[in-house]
Design an enzyme around this catalytic site. Structure first.
Site, PDB file in Angstrom:
ATOM      1  N   ASP A  71       0.875  -1.116   0.104  1.00 20.79           N
ATOM      2  CA  ASP A  71       0.069  -0.139   0.020  1.00 20.79           C
ATOM      3  C   ASP A  71       0.923   1.135  -0.054  1.00 20.79           C
ATOM      4  O   ASP A  71       2.124   1.224   0.368  1.00 20.79           O
ATOM      5  CB  ASP A  71      -1.048   0.158   1.160  1.00 20.79           C
ATOM      6  CG  ASP A  71      -0.480  -0.511   2.344  1.00 20.79           C
ATOM      7  OD1 ASP A  71      -0.875  -0.718   3.305  1.00 20.79           O
ATOM      8  OD2 ASP A  71       1.014  -0.455   2.291  1.00 20.79           O
ATOM      9  N   CYS A  96       0.973   4.171   9.473  1.00 20.40           N
ATOM     10  CA  CYS A  96       0.856   2.983   9.449  1.00 20.40           C
ATOM     11  C   CYS A  96       1.999   2.438   8.843  1.00 20.40           C
ATOM     12  O   CYS A  96       1.796   1.147   8.311  1.00 20.40           O
ATOM     13  CB  CYS A  96      -0.481   2.999   8.900  1.00 20.40           C
ATOM     14  SG  CYS A  96      -1.404   1.168   9.551  1.00 20.40           S
ATOM     15  N   HIS A  98       3.213   2.486   5.760  1.00 21.69           N
ATOM     16  CA  HIS A  98       3.289   2.347   4.232  1.00 21.69           C
ATOM     17  C   HIS A  98       4.430   2.563   3.524  1.00 21.69           C
ATOM     18  O   HIS A  98       4.893   2.354   2.828  1.00 21.69           O
ATOM     19  CB  HIS A  98       2.267   2.932   3.664  1.00 21.69           C
ATOM     20  CG  HIS A  98       0.749   2.326   4.232  1.00 21.69           C
ATOM     21  ND1 HIS A  98      -0.438   2.815   3.992  1.00 21.69           N
ATOM     22  CD2 HIS A  98       0.548   1.488   5.513  1.00 21.69           C
ATOM     23  CE1 HIS A  98      -1.429   2.124   4.438  1.00 21.69           C
ATOM     24  NE2 HIS A  98      -0.827   1.316   5.531  1.00 21.69           N
ATOM     25  N   GLU A 130      -6.255   2.900   3.501  1.00 17.54           N
ATOM     26  CA  GLU A 130      -6.542   3.116   4.592  1.00 17.54           C
ATOM     27  C   GLU A 130      -8.041   3.831   4.149  1.00 17.54           C
ATOM     28  O   GLU A 130      -9.094   3.643   5.310  1.00 17.54           O
ATOM     29  CB  GLU A 130      -5.844   4.420   5.228  1.00 17.54           C
ATOM     30  CG  GLU A 130      -4.646   4.106   5.655  1.00 17.54           C
ATOM     31  CD  GLU A 130      -4.427   3.076   6.980  1.00 17.54           C
ATOM     32  OE1 GLU A 130      -5.731   2.940   7.760  1.00 17.54           O
ATOM     33  OE2 GLU A 130      -3.577   2.627   7.388  1.00 17.54           O
ATOM     34  N   HIS A 156       2.516  -6.215   6.670  1.00 15.62           N
ATOM     35  CA  HIS A 156       2.270  -5.046   7.298  1.00 15.62           C
ATOM     36  C   HIS A 156       3.166  -4.921   8.541  1.00 15.62           C
ATOM     37  O   HIS A 156       3.447  -5.852   9.184  1.00 15.62           O
ATOM     38  CB  HIS A 156       0.917  -4.972   8.057  1.00 15.62           C
ATOM     39  CG  HIS A 156       0.288  -3.834   8.106  1.00 15.62           C
ATOM     40  ND1 HIS A 156       0.746  -2.819   9.081  1.00 15.62           N
ATOM     41  CD2 HIS A 156      -0.436  -2.836   7.207  1.00 15.62           C
ATOM     42  CE1 HIS A 156       0.116  -1.556   9.385  1.00 15.62           C
ATOM     43  NE2 HIS A 156      -0.637  -1.666   7.976  1.00 15.62           N
ATOM     44  N   HIS A 350      -0.705   4.100  13.889  1.00 15.82           N
ATOM     45  CA  HIS A 350      -1.604   5.180  13.885  1.00 15.82           C
ATOM     46  C   HIS A 350      -1.239   6.086  14.941  1.00 15.82           C
ATOM     47  O   HIS A 350      -1.726   7.328  14.895  1.00 15.82           O
ATOM     48  CB  HIS A 350      -3.187   4.817  13.813  1.00 15.82           C
ATOM     49  CG  HIS A 350      -3.664   4.133  12.683  1.00 15.82           C
ATOM     50  ND1 HIS A 350      -4.926   3.828  12.656  1.00 15.82           N
ATOM     51  CD2 HIS A 350      -3.181   3.640  11.609  1.00 15.82           C
ATOM     52  CE1 HIS A 350      -5.282   3.173  11.303  1.00 15.82           C
ATOM     53  NE2 HIS A 350      -3.852   2.943  10.744  1.00 15.82           N
TER      54      HIS A 350
HETATM   55  C1  LIG Z   1      -3.454  -1.959   9.442  1.00 15.50           C
HETATM   56  C2  LIG Z   1      -4.587  -0.572   9.464  1.00 15.50           C
HETATM   57  O1  LIG Z   1      -4.157  -0.172  10.465  1.00 15.50           O
HETATM   58  N1  LIG Z   1      -5.551  -0.696   8.881  1.00 15.50           N
HETATM   59  C3  LIG Z   1      -6.886   0.448   8.975  1.00 15.50           C
HETATM   60  C4  LIG Z   1      -7.651  -0.265   7.840  1.00 15.50           C
HETATM   61  C5  LIG Z   1      -8.835   0.881   8.012  1.00 15.50           C
HETATM   62  C6  LIG Z   1     -10.023   0.095   7.088  1.00 15.50           C
HETATM   63  C7  LIG Z   1     -11.209   1.172   7.279  1.00 15.50           C
HETATM   64  N2  LIG Z   1     -10.748   2.349   6.885  1.00 15.50           N
HETATM   65  C8  LIG Z   1     -11.811   1.089   8.675  1.00 15.50           C
HETATM   66  O2  LIG Z   1     -11.625   2.256   9.379  1.00 15.50           O
HETATM   67  O3  LIG Z   1     -12.646   0.203   8.899  1.00 15.50           O
HETATM   68  C9  LIG Z   1      -7.196  -0.352  10.395  1.00 15.50           C
HETATM   69  O4  LIG Z   1      -7.879   0.828  10.612  1.00 15.50           O
HETATM   70  O5  LIG Z   1      -7.426  -1.214  10.779  1.00 15.50           O
END
Ligand SMILES: CC(=O)N[C@@H](CCC[C@H](N)C(=O)O)C(=O)O
Length: 379
Positions: A71, A96, A98, A130, A156, A350
């Site tokens: 990503d 995150c 990436h 994301e 990841h 995050h």
């Molecule tokens: C690895 C990671 O942090 N992925 C995000 C994916 C977000 C998916 C979507 N935008 C949501 O908020 O459900 C995560 O927040 O887990």
């Protein structure tokens, strides 16, 4: 030639400074193309699709295509790391990892651009993990059709694993998710005359409170689920009753059945708030491509076996995580495996303070080069 340690570190720092939100990764794509153009081009074919970049590596005697996906997007987070190469884009950060993912992908690509594989390979630099299910978007527009992989892999970063450690498991690795976007519309008014208005701060607050009962009262205690409401906006000043409230969040569940069960409870609670507070609710539940990341048994067995038998690789069997990944869509369509790459950090994904350990980059490249070379010879 294969990218050196110094070159990879510089690439990581360069990418870290130019984070961009999903579907707007213009500077990132330009930078990636510049690095890709610096590699041996003999058996490479490059395609751009919006802000996605696809690089096809033609094999010597191909009968399959191995895929690698990274990503490329970032988050709307104000960086607080204090790094000398901190984000130059106000309010955006690669929080995150990436940037690490892209650097590992470029390192992998540089190896196979220098050492032609037997089979074909596809390197997918995917936008909008994301925020907009970028993998599902590309798949459904047919962007992969000419170079469809027979197997696809991705990683990841994981702050809780040691630097360079490889974490994986059979079955579910990441949760399925579903975004929640709820807008409550009432009647604004003067703070002194609540009986002449319809207060949406109250409706939104009740929604937040009632949503907390889903996991505690509606989910089987020996299963699992998460509902996080991360954003609540209502009102503009203390002496005005707000006629609107916006609440945004996300659902997490390790099975699609539980995901849909929780979605239904959110829907019922929102409708109940609208009834009891005599207001309008517009509810958008958006799952997109955020399916549970279900690792394929065959590719995952081969991957784990390689990780466990190479003494230079630290392998850790991991539990499922409630993080989501739209890679779940791609490996629902194409046999594949996702895994964690440890970056040894006290801050979680995050976080505005996240600084992944760069030593993970070369360990990740080594692990995946080792696996792809083995897989290339055996499939
Ligand atoms: C690895 C990671 O942090 N992925 C995000 C994916 C977000 C998916 C979507 N935008 C949501 O908020 O459900 C995560 O927040 O887990």
């Amino acid at each position: 030639m294969t990218l050196t340690t110094d070159e990879l570190t510089q690439i990581y720092q360069d990418l870290h400074q130019i984070p961009e939100i999903g579907l707007k990764e213009f500077e990132t794509q330009t930078y990636l193309l510049k690095v890709i153009a610096s590699l041996p081009q003999t058996w490479l074919t490059i395609k751009k699709v919006e802000t996605a970049t696809l690089v096809f590596v033609s094999g010597q005697a191909p009968h399959a295509t191995l895929g690698w996906r990274t990503d490329i997007d970032a988050l709307p987070v104000q960086e607080q790391t204090g790094l000398p190469f901190a984000s130059k884009h106000e309010g955006m950060m690669h929080a995150c990892g990436h940037d690490i993912h892209m650097t590992v992908a470029l390192g992998l690509l540089s190896y196979f651009a220098t050492n032609q594989p037997q089979n074909n390979m596809l390197f997918l630099f995917q936008p909008a993990e994301e925020n907009a299910s970028g993998g599902k978007r590309l798949y459904e527009m047919g962007a992969l059709d000419d170079w469809m992989p027979d197997e696809i892999y991705g990683l990841h970063i994981n702050p809780q694993l040691p630097t360079g450690a490889i974490g994986c498991r059979q079955g579910t690795l990441f949760a399925g998710t579903c975004e929640i976007h709820a807008h409550f519309s009432g009647k604004s008014g003067h703070a002194a005359y609540p009986h002449l208005a319809n207060d949406m701060v109250v409706a939104g607050a009740q929604f937040v409170n009632q949503i907390q009962t889903i996991v505690s009262r509606n989910v089987d205690p020996i299963q699992s689920g998460v509902v996080t409401l991360g954003q609540f906006h209502a009102g503009t000043i203390g002496n005005v009753i707000s006629g609107s409230a916006q609440v945004d969040g996300t659902i997490r569940a390790l099975t699609q059945v539980m995901n849909q069960h929780i979605q239904q409870r959110v829907r019922t609670i929102a409708e109940g708030i609208a009834l009891s507070y005599d207001c309008q609710v517009d509810l958008d539940l958006h799952q997109g491509g955020y399916y549970p990341v279900e690792n394929d048994p065959t590719t995952t067995a081969a991957f784990i076996e390689t990780m466990q038998t190479d003494p230079a690789i630290e392998y850790v069997e991991t539990e499922p995580a409630m993080t989501g990944e739209d890679f779940g869509f791609l490996i629902a369509k194409i046999h594949g495996t996702m895994f964690w790459l440890g970056v040894d950090q006290p801050y979680q994904l995050h976080s505005e303070h996240l600084v992944p350990h760069v030593g993970a980059i070369e360990k990740g490249i080594y692990a995946m080069t080792t696996y792809f070379k083995k897989r290339d010879a055996e499939i």
